[in-house]
Design a protein around this motif. Structure first.
Motif, mmCIF file in Angstrom:
data_model
loop_
_atom_site.group_PDB
_atom_site.id
_atom_site.type_symbol
_atom_site.label_atom_id
_atom_site.label_comp_id
_atom_site.label_asym_id
_atom_site.label_seq_id
_atom_site.Cartn_x
_atom_site.Cartn_y
_atom_site.Cartn_z
ATOM 1 N N ALA A 1 -7.672 -5.392 -3.596
ATOM 2 C CA ALA A 1 -7.248 -6.219 -2.470
ATOM 3 C C ALA A 1 -8.457 -6.845 -1.789
ATOM 4 C CB ALA A 1 -6.462 -5.390 -1.465
ATOM 5 N N LEU A 2 -8.232 -8.038 -1.249
ATOM 6 C CA LEU A 2 -9.273 -8.686 -0.458
ATOM 7 C C LEU A 2 -9.362 -8.078 0.931
ATOM 8 C CD1 LEU A 2 -8.697 -12.464 -1.351
ATOM 9 C CD2 LEU A 2 -10.078 -10.738 -2.544
ATOM 10 N N GLY A 3 -8.267 -7.431 1.375
ATOM 11 C CA GLY A 3 -8.230 -6.843 2.705
ATOM 12 C C GLY A 3 -8.342 -5.332 2.667
ATOM 13 N N ALA A 4 -7.901 -4.720 3.779
ATOM 14 C CA ALA A 4 -8.060 -3.278 3.957
ATOM 15 C C ALA A 4 -6.800 -2.525 3.559
ATOM 16 C CB ALA A 4 -8.379 -2.986 5.418
ATOM 17 N N PRO A 5 -6.951 -1.311 3.049
ATOM 18 C CA PRO A 5 -5.789 -0.452 2.802
ATOM 19 C C PRO A 5 -5.506 0.413 4.030
ATOM 20 C CG PRO A 5 -7.723 0.556 1.837
ATOM 21 C CD PRO A 5 -8.190 -0.718 2.497
ATOM 22 N N SER A 6 -4.257 0.834 4.169
ATOM 23 C CA SER A 6 -3.909 1.765 5.242
ATOM 24 C C SER A 6 -4.138 3.192 4.773
ATOM 25 C CB SER A 6 -2.445 1.577 5.635
ATOM 26 O OG SER A 6 -1.590 2.032 4.593
ATOM 27 N N SER A 7 -4.077 4.141 5.709
ATOM 28 C CA SER A 7 -4.301 5.543 5.349
ATOM 29 C C SER A 7 -3.229 6.053 4.395
ATOM 30 C CB SER A 7 -4.335 6.405 6.617
ATOM 31 O OG SER A 7 -3.102 6.339 7.306
ATOM 32 N N LEU A 8 -1.962 5.670 4.629
ATOM 33 C CA LEU A 8 -0.901 6.112 3.728
ATOM 34 C C LEU A 8 -1.059 5.507 2.340
ATOM 35 C CD1 LEU A 8 2.395 6.123 5.856
ATOM 36 C CD2 LEU A 8 1.187 8.085 4.880
ATOM 37 N N ALA A 9 -1.523 4.258 2.282
ATOM 38 C CA ALA A 9 -1.753 3.615 0.994
ATOM 39 C C ALA A 9 -2.830 4.362 0.209
ATOM 40 C CB ALA A 9 -2.159 2.153 1.190
ATOM 41 N N VAL A 10 -3.912 4.724 0.878
ATOM 42 C CA VAL A 10 -5.015 5.438 0.228
ATOM 43 C C VAL A 10 -4.555 6.807 -0.262
ATOM 44 C CG1 VAL A 10 -7.259 6.506 0.613
ATOM 45 C CG2 VAL A 10 -6.816 4.205 1.481
ATOM 46 N N ARG A 11 -3.810 7.517 0.570
ATOM 47 C CA ARG A 11 -3.345 8.850 0.188
ATOM 48 C C ARG A 11 -2.401 8.800 -1.007
ATOM 49 N NH1 ARG A 11 -2.059 11.196 6.273
ATOM 50 N NH2 ARG A 11 -4.246 11.400 6.954
ATOM 51 N N LEU A 12 -1.503 7.811 -1.013
ATOM 52 C CA LEU A 12 -0.574 7.688 -2.134
ATOM 53 C C LEU A 12 -1.309 7.318 -3.418
ATOM 54 C CD1 LEU A 12 2.297 7.713 -3.220
ATOM 55 C CD2 LEU A 12 2.506 5.315 -2.543
ATOM 56 N N ALA A 13 -2.256 6.384 -3.332
ATOM 57 C CA ALA A 13 -3.024 5.995 -4.511
ATOM 58 C C ALA A 13 -3.788 7.190 -5.081
ATOM 59 C CB ALA A 13 -3.990 4.864 -4.153
ATOM 60 N N GLN A 14 -4.375 7.979 -4.210
ATOM 61 C CA GLN A 14 -5.108 9.158 -4.663
ATOM 62 C C GLN A 14 -4.172 10.173 -5.307
ATOM 63 O OE1 GLN A 14 -6.985 11.673 -1.622
ATOM 64 N NE2 GLN A 14 -8.812 11.730 -2.894
ATOM 65 N N GLU A 15 -3.007 10.373 -4.696
ATOM 66 C CA GLU A 15 -2.035 11.330 -5.220
ATOM 67 C C GLU A 15 -1.541 10.925 -6.604
ATOM 68 O OE1 GLU A 15 2.618 12.592 -4.387
ATOM 69 O OE2 GLU A 15 1.432 11.687 -2.773
ATOM 70 N N LYS A 16 -1.322 9.614 -6.814
ATOM 71 C CA LYS A 16 -0.753 9.131 -8.066
ATOM 72 C C LYS A 16 -1.817 8.718 -9.089
ATOM 73 C CE LYS A 16 3.403 9.719 -6.635
ATOM 74 N NZ LYS A 16 4.246 10.798 -7.224
ATOM 75 N N LYS A 17 -3.075 8.981 -8.798
ATOM 76 C CA LYS A 17 -4.185 8.699 -9.721
ATOM 77 C C LYS A 17 -4.356 7.197 -9.968
ATOM 78 C CE LYS A 17 -4.372 13.159 -10.088
ATOM 79 N NZ LYS A 17 -5.322 13.903 -9.225
ATOM 80 N N GLN A 18 -4.118 6.402 -8.955
ATOM 81 C CA GLN A 18 -4.300 4.960 -9.065
ATOM 82 C C GLN A 18 -5.684 4.577 -8.532
ATOM 83 O OE1 GLN A 18 -2.471 2.111 -6.196
ATOM 84 N NE2 GLN A 18 -1.370 1.329 -7.979
ATOM 85 N N THR A 19 -6.313 3.612 -9.195
ATOM 86 C CA THR A 19 -7.579 3.075 -8.696
ATOM 87 C C THR A 19 -7.257 2.037 -7.624
ATOM 88 O OG1 THR A 19 -8.698 3.422 -10.810
ATOM 89 C CG2 THR A 19 -9.678 1.821 -9.305
ATOM 90 N N LEU A 20 -7.727 2.303 -6.406
ATOM 91 C CA LEU A 20 -7.460 1.412 -5.272
ATOM 92 C C LEU A 20 -8.775 0.896 -4.715
ATOM 93 C CD1 LEU A 20 -5.526 0.095 -3.260
ATOM 94 C CD2 LEU A 20 -5.644 2.198 -1.895
ATOM 95 N N ILE A 21 -8.894 -0.431 -4.680
ATOM 96 C CA ILE A 21 -10.117 -1.091 -4.215
ATOM 97 C C ILE A 21 -9.749 -2.052 -3.089
ATOM 98 C CG2 ILE A 21 -11.923 -2.750 -4.860
ATOM 99 C CD1 ILE A 21 -11.806 -1.516 -7.688
ATOM 100 N N GLY A 22 -10.556 -2.059 -2.029
ATOM 101 C CA GLY A 22 -10.319 -2.957 -0.906
ATOM 102 C C GLY A 22 -11.581 -3.678 -0.496
ATOM 103 N N PHE A 23 -11.422 -4.639 0.428
ATOM 104 C CA PHE A 23 -12.532 -5.429 0.952
ATOM 105 C C PHE A 23 -13.373 -6.054 -0.170
ATOM 106 C CE2 PHE A 23 -11.821 -2.526 4.614
ATOM 107 C CZ PHE A 23 -11.566 -3.492 5.574
ATOM 108 N N LEU A 24 -12.674 -6.620 -1.164
ATOM 109 C CA LEU A 24 -13.383 -7.217 -2.289
ATOM 110 C C LEU A 24 -14.084 -8.507 -1.866
ATOM 111 C CD1 LEU A 24 -14.071 -7.388 -5.313
ATOM 112 C CD2 LEU A 24 -11.879 -8.571 -5.650
#
Length: 282
Positions: A244-267
């Protein structure tokens, strides 16, 4: 009958610059409601349910409906739908804004996880949930294939083609984009909408309709911030890398970590932040 199309429309504005006022013709992003009516078989009888109303940019509505049904777990593949069409028996102002969808008769349908208010506005989807318990993701963890790693250079280069392709945003500044890339960073699909979640639904639906396998080493770029629902939709679709070009929320980060997804922000062109799934980045 075809739906309404057009991401932008002209509008006369008064532009104030210092003490001067000028009348100009400007372009604004189009926003209209879309109602999805679902038909499904239960206990040998056909049932009909007004599923949701979402505020969207007209155009590519079938992609939007397909992606929404898939991301919400109502269908698992395109052939789960018997047909999808615009309603013809509607009021004049509703023409092109109501879609009927009929599922295969033998498809089990569970609508308990879709207990939303029937109105979802364009900037937010998860706030339509009627219970905190509904804010969850039942999808399995995403797989990690150690043979596929993305270079930091590939990630930083993702937005380069975005400016030229995101025509609606360039004209109005009021549209979000969701973009699909292959493992090498080549742009495959782009969808725009006034709603962030709608843009992602359109992208997911377009990939399904075109036979593009999202779980197979694909990258999705979002033009705005990342909410819980955006990660949830991406995980349900099997997308392993969400940028994402913007910021992730705390719930978004926690879910991505839980589901083993690579989450990138502030690109940016020269940097980005990794919040989870660092093992996929080379």
């Amino acid at each position: 009958m075809s739906g309404k199309t057009g991401l932008v429309m002209p509008w006369e504005i008064k532009k104030q610059l210092g003490a001067c006022t000028e009348t100009l013709s400007d372009l604004i992003a189009v926003e209209e409601p879309l109602q999805i009516r679902l038909e499904y078989e239960k206990w040998g009888k056909w049932q009909e349910k007004d599923l949701v109303v979402t505020m969207r940019s007209p155009g590519q509505d079938f992609d939007l409906v397909m992606g929404f049904l898939y991301a919400e777990g109502i269908i698992r593949e395109e052939k789960d739908l018997l047909w999808m069409r615009y309603c013809q028996r509607v009021k004049p102002e509703e023409e092109g804004n109501v879609i009927r969808v009929r599922l295969h008769g033998n498809l089990p349908v569970n609508l308990e996880n879709l207990e939303r208010n029937f109105f979802t506005h364009a900037s937010c989807g998860v706030c339509g949930k009627t219970a905190i318990d509904a804010v969850s993701c039942q999808a399995e963890n995403l797989p990690f294939d150690g043979r596929w790693k993305i270079s930091a250079d590939t990630i930083r280069a993702l937005p380069q083609a975005l400016d030229a392709q995101q025509t609606g945003f360039n004209h109005t500044g009021g549209l979000h984009a969701a973009v699909l890339y292959d493992a090498s960073g080549n742009l495959l699909l782009l969808r725009e909408d006034v709603g962030r979640h709608n843009a992602l639904d359109k992208l997911i639906g377009a990939a399904l309709r075109q036979g593009i396998a999202l779980p197979e080493n694909k990258i999705v770029l979002l033009s705005g911030r990342v909410s819980f629902e955006m990660v949830q939709k991406a995980v349900n679709a099997g997308i392993q890398v969400l940028v994402a070009l913007g910021a992730p929320s705390s719930l978004a980060v926690r879910l991505a970590q839980e589901k083993k997804q690579t989450l990138i922000g502030f690109l940016k062109k020269d940097r980005f932040n990794s919040y989870s799934g660092w093992e996929r980045i080379q």
